[in-house]
Motif scaffolding. Structure first.
Motif: not given
Length: 229
Positions: A125-133, A141-151, A161-169
Protein backbone atom coordinates in the motif's frame (compact mmCIF):
# COMPACT_ATOMS: atom_id res chain seq x y z
CA UNK A 1 18.75 -59.58 105.52
CA UNK A 2 22.45 -60.16 104.80
CA UNK A 3 24.28 -57.46 102.68
CA UNK A 4 25.06 -58.35 99.08
CA UNK A 5 28.36 -59.96 98.59
CA UNK A 6 30.90 -58.14 96.41
CA UNK A 7 33.09 -60.32 94.36
CA UNK A 8 36.54 -59.19 93.62
CA UNK A 9 38.23 -59.75 90.41
CA UNK A 10 37.38 -59.03 86.81
CA UNK A 11 33.79 -58.33 85.75
CA UNK A 12 32.00 -61.01 83.89
CA UNK A 13 32.85 -61.31 80.21
CA UNK A 14 29.48 -59.79 79.14
CA UNK A 15 30.25 -56.53 80.97
CA UNK A 16 33.49 -55.93 79.08
CA UNK A 17 33.31 -53.54 76.13
CA UNK A 18 33.62 -55.43 72.95
CA UNK A 19 36.29 -54.46 70.45
CA UNK A 20 35.40 -55.27 66.89
CA UNK A 21 38.20 -56.22 64.63
CA UNK A 22 38.97 -53.48 62.04
CA UNK A 23 37.50 -54.09 58.58
CA UNK A 24 40.18 -54.55 56.04
CA UNK A 25 39.47 -53.23 52.51
CA UNK A 26 40.94 -55.49 49.88
CA UNK A 27 43.75 -53.91 47.89
CA UNK A 28 41.84 -54.19 44.59
CA UNK A 29 38.85 -52.29 46.00
CA UNK A 30 41.09 -49.53 47.33
CA UNK A 31 42.74 -49.09 43.94
CA UNK A 32 39.32 -48.91 42.24
CA UNK A 33 38.18 -46.22 44.67
CA UNK A 34 41.26 -44.10 44.04
CA UNK A 35 40.87 -44.45 40.28
CA UNK A 36 37.22 -43.40 40.47
CA UNK A 37 38.19 -40.29 42.44
CA UNK A 38 40.90 -39.39 39.94
CA UNK A 39 38.49 -39.81 37.02
CA UNK A 40 35.91 -37.59 38.72
CA UNK A 41 38.53 -34.88 39.29
CA UNK A 42 39.68 -35.08 35.66
CA UNK A 43 36.13 -34.78 34.34
CA UNK A 44 35.48 -31.75 36.55
CA UNK A 45 38.65 -30.01 35.37
CA UNK A 46 37.78 -30.74 31.72
CA UNK A 47 34.31 -29.26 32.08
CA UNK A 48 35.62 -26.12 33.78
CA UNK A 49 38.27 -25.59 31.10
CA UNK A 50 35.68 -26.10 28.36
CA UNK A 51 33.36 -23.53 29.89
CA UNK A 52 36.21 -21.06 30.20
CA UNK A 53 37.19 -21.50 26.55
CA UNK A 54 33.58 -21.23 25.44
CA UNK A 55 33.25 -18.02 27.41
CA UNK A 56 36.33 -16.57 25.83
CA UNK A 57 35.12 -17.65 22.39
CA UNK A 58 31.72 -16.08 23.01
CA UNK A 59 33.35 -12.85 24.07
CA UNK A 60 35.45 -12.88 20.91
CA UNK A 61 32.37 -13.49 18.79
CA UNK A 62 30.57 -10.69 20.60
CA UNK A 63 33.45 -8.35 19.94
CA UNK A 64 33.45 -9.37 16.27
CA UNK A 65 29.70 -8.81 16.00
CA UNK A 66 30.07 -5.42 17.68
CA UNK A 67 32.83 -4.48 15.28
CA UNK A 68 30.71 -5.55 12.32
CA UNK A 69 27.72 -3.68 13.67
CA UNK A 70 29.86 -0.61 14.15
CA UNK A 71 30.37 -0.45 10.37
CA UNK A 72 26.72 0.52 9.90
CA UNK A 73 24.46 2.81 11.92
CA UNK A 74 22.15 0.99 14.34
CA UNK A 75 19.46 3.68 14.13
CA UNK A 76 17.84 5.49 11.20
CA UNK A 77 19.77 8.47 9.94
CA UNK A 78 18.61 11.79 11.32
CA UNK A 79 17.29 14.71 9.33
CA UNK A 80 20.22 16.85 8.21
CA UNK A 81 22.61 13.91 7.93
CA UNK A 82 24.38 13.04 4.70
CA UNK A 83 22.65 10.18 2.92
CA UNK A 84 24.90 7.19 2.16
CA UNK A 85 25.56 6.54 -1.50
CA UNK A 86 23.32 4.17 -3.42
CA UNK A 87 24.76 2.09 -6.23
CA UNK A 88 22.16 -0.60 -6.84
CA UNK A 89 20.59 -2.41 -9.78
CA UNK A 90 17.12 -1.57 -11.04
CA UNK A 91 15.28 -4.89 -11.08
CA UNK A 92 13.03 -3.85 -13.97
CA UNK A 93 15.64 -2.45 -16.36
CA UNK A 94 18.90 -4.00 -15.14
CA UNK A 95 20.53 -0.56 -15.10
CA UNK A 96 22.63 0.72 -12.24
CA UNK A 97 21.10 3.41 -10.06
CA UNK A 98 23.07 5.88 -7.97
CA UNK A 99 21.93 8.91 -6.01
CA UNK A 100 24.75 10.98 -7.40
CA UNK A 101 23.63 10.37 -10.99
CA UNK A 102 19.91 10.92 -10.34
CA UNK A 103 18.78 13.87 -12.44
CA UNK A 104 16.32 15.15 -9.89
CA UNK A 105 15.97 17.98 -7.44
CA UNK A 106 14.64 15.72 -4.69
CA UNK A 107 14.71 11.95 -4.33
CA UNK A 108 12.35 9.92 -2.20
CA UNK A 109 13.98 6.61 -1.21
CA UNK A 110 11.68 4.10 0.45
CA UNK A 111 12.79 0.75 1.88
CA UNK A 112 9.98 -1.78 1.44
CA UNK A 113 9.50 -5.51 1.95
CA UNK A 114 8.45 -6.88 -1.42
CA UNK A 115 9.05 -10.59 -0.84
CA UNK A 116 6.81 -12.36 -0.15
CA UNK A 117 4.34 -10.15 -1.99
CA UNK A 118 0.93 -9.96 -0.30
CA UNK A 119 -1.84 -7.52 -1.14
CA UNK A 120 -2.45 -6.39 2.43
CA UNK A 121 1.12 -5.58 3.53
CA UNK A 122 1.96 -1.95 4.42
CA UNK A 123 4.80 -2.08 1.90
CA UNK A 124 2.45 -2.71 -0.99
CA UNK A 125 0.00 0.00 0.00
CA UNK A 126 2.99 2.30 0.56
CA UNK A 127 4.11 1.59 -2.99
CA UNK A 128 0.73 2.80 -4.29
CA UNK A 129 1.29 6.11 -2.50
CA UNK A 130 4.82 6.36 -3.90
CA UNK A 131 3.61 5.86 -7.47
CA UNK A 132 1.04 8.61 -6.91
CA UNK A 133 3.71 10.99 -5.64
CA UNK A 134 6.07 10.18 -8.51
CA UNK A 135 3.31 10.78 -11.04
CA UNK A 136 2.22 14.06 -9.49
CA UNK A 137 5.61 15.62 -8.71
CA UNK A 138 7.91 13.96 -11.24
CA UNK A 139 7.60 16.85 -13.67
CA UNK A 140 8.80 19.21 -10.95
CA UNK A 141 11.97 17.24 -10.26
CA UNK A 142 10.95 14.47 -7.84
CA UNK A 143 12.43 11.01 -8.34
CA UNK A 144 11.17 8.02 -6.35
CA UNK A 145 13.07 4.79 -5.75
CA UNK A 146 12.08 1.71 -3.79
CA UNK A 147 14.86 -0.36 -2.22
CA UNK A 148 13.86 -3.97 -1.68
CA UNK A 149 14.63 -4.93 1.91
CA UNK A 150 14.34 -8.71 1.43
CA UNK A 151 17.93 -9.09 0.18
CA UNK A 152 16.90 -10.73 -3.11
CA UNK A 153 19.15 -10.25 -6.12
CA UNK A 154 18.03 -8.32 -9.19
CA UNK A 155 18.55 -11.36 -11.40
CA UNK A 156 16.29 -13.66 -9.41
CA UNK A 157 13.20 -12.64 -11.39
CA UNK A 158 11.09 -12.14 -8.27
CA UNK A 159 11.76 -8.41 -8.14
CA UNK A 160 11.09 -7.92 -11.85
CA UNK A 161 7.73 -9.63 -11.36
CA UNK A 162 7.01 -7.36 -8.38
CA UNK A 163 7.76 -4.25 -10.45
CA UNK A 164 5.24 -5.48 -13.02
CA UNK A 165 2.59 -6.67 -10.53
CA UNK A 166 2.76 -3.48 -8.46
CA UNK A 167 2.62 -1.36 -11.63
CA UNK A 168 5.42 0.85 -10.36
CA UNK A 169 5.75 2.79 -13.61
CA UNK A 170 8.12 5.73 -12.95
CA UNK A 171 9.29 4.32 -9.60
CA UNK A 172 12.56 2.39 -9.70
CA UNK A 173 12.73 -0.91 -7.79
CA UNK A 174 16.29 -1.48 -6.60
CA UNK A 175 17.75 -4.78 -5.44
CA UNK A 176 19.80 -4.71 -2.24
CA UNK A 177 21.52 -8.12 -1.93
CA UNK A 178 22.89 -8.58 1.58
CA UNK A 179 20.90 -5.56 2.78
CA UNK A 180 23.98 -3.35 2.61
CA UNK A 181 22.06 -0.18 1.76
CA UNK A 182 19.41 -0.90 4.40
CA UNK A 183 22.13 -1.26 7.01
CA UNK A 184 23.85 1.96 5.98
CA UNK A 185 20.57 3.83 6.28
CA UNK A 186 19.87 2.21 9.65
CA UNK A 187 16.59 0.65 8.50
CA UNK A 188 15.14 -1.48 11.30
CA UNK A 189 11.61 -1.91 9.96
CA UNK A 190 9.64 -1.43 6.77
CA UNK A 191 8.25 0.73 5.33
CA UNK A 192 10.95 3.32 6.03
CA UNK A 193 11.40 6.37 3.77
CA UNK A 194 13.89 9.21 3.32
CA UNK A 195 13.55 12.46 1.37
CA UNK A 196 16.96 13.55 0.02
CA UNK A 197 17.95 16.71 -1.86
CA UNK A 198 20.41 16.96 -4.76
CA UNK A 199 23.27 17.64 -2.32
CA UNK A 200 22.65 14.33 -0.55
CA UNK A 201 21.20 15.86 2.63
CA UNK A 202 18.29 14.09 4.28
CA UNK A 203 15.37 16.54 4.38
CA UNK A 204 12.83 14.26 6.05
CA UNK A 205 12.50 10.67 7.17
CA UNK A 206 9.50 8.55 8.02
CA UNK A 207 10.04 5.30 9.96
CA UNK A 208 6.84 3.41 9.21
CA UNK A 209 4.01 4.05 6.80
CA UNK A 210 3.85 7.64 5.55
CA UNK A 211 0.61 9.15 4.29
CA UNK A 212 0.58 10.66 0.82
CA UNK A 213 -0.46 14.04 2.21
CA UNK A 214 2.36 14.01 4.79
CA UNK A 215 5.02 13.19 2.22
CA UNK A 216 3.56 15.66 -0.26
CA UNK A 217 3.88 18.52 2.24
CA UNK A 218 7.63 17.92 2.62
CA UNK A 219 8.11 17.34 -1.10
CA UNK A 220 6.39 20.54 -2.22
CA UNK A 221 8.38 22.54 0.33
CA UNK A 222 11.62 21.15 -1.12
CA UNK A 223 10.86 21.43 -4.85
CA UNK A 224 11.22 24.58 -6.95
CA UNK A 225 8.02 26.55 -7.34
CA UNK A 226 6.15 25.41 -10.43
CA UNK A 227 5.95 27.98 -13.22
CA UNK A 228 2.29 27.11 -13.60
CA UNK A 229 1.47 28.12 -10.03
Amino acid sequence: MPAPTRTRGHPPPAARPSRAAPTRIPAAAAVSTVLALLIAVAVTVTVLVGHDRAGRGGNSAGRADSAAAGAHPAAPLAVGAQAPALNLTDAATGNRYALASATSTVTLVSFLSTQPDTADTPSRSQAVALVSLATQYGVRGLHVAIVDESGASAGSGALANTAYDWQLGPVALLADPGRGAADRYGVVSTPSSFLINDSGTILARWPGYVLTSTAAASITASLPVSSAS
